[in-house]
Design a protein around this motif. Sequence first.
Motif, PDB file in Angstrom:
ATOM      1  N   PRO A  49       9.017 -48.522  55.486  1.00 31.95           N
ATOM      2  CA  PRO A  49       8.281 -49.398  56.409  1.00 31.95           C
ATOM      3  C   PRO A  49       8.760 -50.845  56.379  1.00 31.95           C
ATOM      4  N   ALA A  50       9.267 -51.293  55.262  1.00 33.09           N
ATOM      5  CA  ALA A  50       9.751 -52.672  55.183  1.00 33.09           C
ATOM      6  C   ALA A  50      10.985 -52.870  56.059  1.00 33.09           C
ATOM      7  N   GLU A  51      11.885 -51.891  56.047  1.00 32.71           N
ATOM      8  CA  GLU A  51      13.074 -52.011  56.882  1.00 32.71           C
ATOM      9  C   GLU A  51      12.712 -51.942  58.377  1.00 32.71           C
ATOM     10  N   VAL A  52      11.781 -51.078  58.743  1.00 24.02           N
ATOM     11  CA  VAL A  52      11.348 -50.983  60.150  1.00 24.02           C
ATOM     12  C   VAL A  52      10.700 -52.286  60.599  1.00 24.02           C
ATOM     13  N   GLU A  53       9.884 -52.838  59.734  1.00 24.40           N
ATOM     14  CA  GLU A  53       9.226 -54.100  60.080  1.00 24.40           C
ATOM     15  C   GLU A  53      10.241 -55.230  60.226  1.00 24.40           C
ATOM     16  N   LEU A  54      11.276 -55.228  59.358  1.00 25.41           N
ATOM     17  CA  LEU A  54      12.323 -56.241  59.465  1.00 25.41           C
ATOM     18  C   LEU A  54      13.067 -56.130  60.791  1.00 25.41           C
ATOM     19  N   ALA A  55      13.390 -54.916  61.246  1.00 28.50           N
ATOM     20  CA  ALA A  55      14.077 -54.723  62.530  1.00 28.50           C
ATOM     21  C   ALA A  55      13.191 -55.177  63.694  1.00 28.50           C
ATOM     22  N   GLU A  56      11.894 -54.893  63.610  1.00 32.10           N
ATOM     23  CA  GLU A  56      10.987 -55.320  64.685  1.00 32.10           C
ATOM     24  C   GLU A  56      10.893 -56.840  64.751  1.00 32.10           C
ATOM     25  N   ARG A  57      10.803 -57.485  63.598  1.00 31.75           N
ATOM     26  CA  ARG A  57      10.722 -58.949  63.580  1.00 31.75           C
ATOM     27  C   ARG A  57      12.009 -59.572  64.113  1.00 31.75           C
ATOM     28  N   THR A  58      13.156 -58.958  63.794  1.00 28.61           N
ATOM     29  CA  THR A  58      14.432 -59.472  64.300  1.00 28.61           C
ATOM     30  C   THR A  58      14.497 -59.352  65.830  1.00 28.61           C
ATOM     31  N   ALA A  59      14.060 -58.211  66.373  1.00 29.19           N
ATOM     32  CA  ALA A  59      14.055 -58.037  67.828  1.00 29.19           C
ATOM     33  C   ALA A  59      13.100 -59.032  68.494  1.00 29.19           C
ATOM     34  N   ASP A  60      11.959 -59.290  67.874  1.00 27.28           N
ATOM     35  CA  ASP A  60      11.016 -60.270  68.427  1.00 27.28           C
ATOM     36  C   ASP A  60      11.628 -61.664  68.469  1.00 27.28           C
ATOM     37  N   LEU A  61      12.317 -62.042  67.416  1.00 26.45           N
ATOM     38  CA  LEU A  61      12.951 -63.359  67.397  1.00 26.45           C
ATOM     39  C   LEU A  61      14.042 -63.468  68.455  1.00 26.45           C
ATOM     40  N   GLN A  62      14.828 -62.419  68.647  1.00 22.38           N
ATOM     41  CA  GLN A  62      15.864 -62.451  69.675  1.00 22.38           C
ATOM     42  C   GLN A  62      15.255 -62.545  71.074  1.00 22.38           C
ATOM     43  N   ARG A  63      14.163 -61.828  71.317  1.00 21.17           N
ATOM     44  CA  ARG A  63      13.503 -61.892  72.614  1.00 21.17           C
ATOM     45  C   ARG A  63      12.911 -63.281  72.863  1.00 21.17           C
ATOM     46  N   LEU A  64      12.306 -63.870  71.851  1.00 20.38           N
ATOM     47  CA  LEU A  64      11.755 -65.219  72.003  1.00 20.38           C
ATOM     48  C   LEU A  64      12.849 -66.243  72.259  1.00 20.38           C
ATOM     49  N   GLN A  65      13.989 -66.088  71.621  1.00 22.48           N
ATOM     50  CA  GLN A  65      15.096 -67.014  71.840  1.00 22.48           C
ATOM     51  C   GLN A  65      15.620 -66.905  73.268  1.00 22.48           C
ATOM     52  N   ALA A  66      15.745 -65.677  73.790  1.00 23.21           N
ATOM     53  CA  ALA A  66      16.212 -65.502  75.175  1.00 23.21           C
ATOM     54  C   ALA A  66      15.208 -66.086  76.162  1.00 23.21           C
ATOM     55  N   GLU A  67      13.910 -65.890  75.929  1.00 23.57           N
ATOM     56  CA  GLU A  67      12.900 -66.467  76.814  1.00 23.57           C
ATOM     57  C   GLU A  67      12.928 -67.988  76.776  1.00 23.57           C
ATOM     58  N   TYR A  68      13.151 -68.550  75.611  1.00 23.78           N
ATOM     59  CA  TYR A  68      13.214 -70.010  75.514  1.00 23.78           C
ATOM     60  C   TYR A  68      14.413 -70.569  76.265  1.00 23.78           C
ATOM     61  N   LEU A  69      15.568 -69.894  76.157  1.00 21.20           N
ATOM     62  CA  LEU A  69      16.758 -70.367  76.874  1.00 21.20           C
ATOM     63  C   LEU A  69      16.544 -70.291  78.387  1.00 21.20           C
ATOM     64  N   ASN A  70      15.930 -69.208  78.874  1.00 22.56           N
ATOM     65  CA  ASN A  70      15.656 -69.104  80.306  1.00 22.56           C
ATOM     66  C   ASN A  70      14.668 -70.188  80.756  1.00 22.56           C
ATOM     67  N   TYR A  71      13.662 -70.440  79.939  1.00 23.93           N
ATOM     68  CA  TYR A  71      12.688 -71.484  80.286  1.00 23.93           C
ATOM     69  C   TYR A  71      13.354 -72.855  80.326  1.00 23.93           C
ATOM     70  N   LYS A  72      14.236 -73.121  79.379  1.00 21.08           N
ATOM     71  CA  LYS A  72      14.916 -74.420  79.336  1.00 21.08           C
ATOM     72  C   LYS A  72      15.806 -74.602  80.553  1.00 21.08           C
ATOM     73  N   ARG A  73      16.535 -73.547  80.948  1.00 20.59           N
ATOM     74  CA  ARG A  73      17.375 -73.652  82.142  1.00 20.59           C
ATOM     75  C   ARG A  73      16.524 -73.886  83.386  1.00 20.59           C
TER      76      ARG A  73
END
Length: 244
Positions: A49-73
């Motif tokens: 479960p720790a590895e699954v949770e780590l992958a989910e948190r990584t995907a969430d951070l990548q999605r938030l970064q993409a949304e922030y870049l689109n918002y900034k543009r």
Amino acid sequence: MSFDPDEQQRQGPVIRDKRRIDPDTGQVRERQETAAPAPAAPATPEQAPAEVELAERTADLQRLQAEYLNYKRRVDRERENTRKTAVASTLGALLPVLDDIARAREHEELAGGFKAVAESLERTVAQLGMTTFGAEGDPFDPRIHEALMHSYSPDVDGPICQAILQVGYQIGDRIVRPARVAVAEPPARVPIDQVDQADQGDSTGPAEHAADADLPVDFTDEASVATPSDDNDSSDDGTAGHVA
């Protein structure tokens, strides 16, 4: 297991006989299977479960970064559009002043301190990105030209700006004010077949002309329409044809 050099010295060197033929019996020795390496220990229930949770948190951070870049543009694009709109609105309010300066220059009344102020204003306007357009002989384009006068000229091949009544202004691709012009175009040409038909004349009667033009027909001028005579009127009273 600890390593004791004294004990190894007491035991002496260890010799492993890997010869395939036994020197005593002359028989071929059977190959001894080596032990397979022990499999890795399975992951503990807490580790998966720790590895699954780590992958989910990584995907969430990548999605938030993409949304922030689109918002900034998007914000940068909206900010730039707002700036251009504000500049165009401000410079649009100065157009009457620029027109007065242009008329004063045409009449050679731009001199002295007024000339220095006028040139300074024109430089500031140019630095903000606003330029003029419209010249005599330019092809007429209704998207950037406003026709105030119209005439025909046999010397042109298509609609052109014959005279510039008021120059236009633009900021990049944005039209602040269209150029007001006098348009000249070639005279209308009558098709050759219509000219030949007019030269040959027309032999049709008034009835056919009236039918083509949707007008009432007047037969009073036709020779085929007879007017009753006095003789015919006298013959109708019953006296004609009697024998004395």
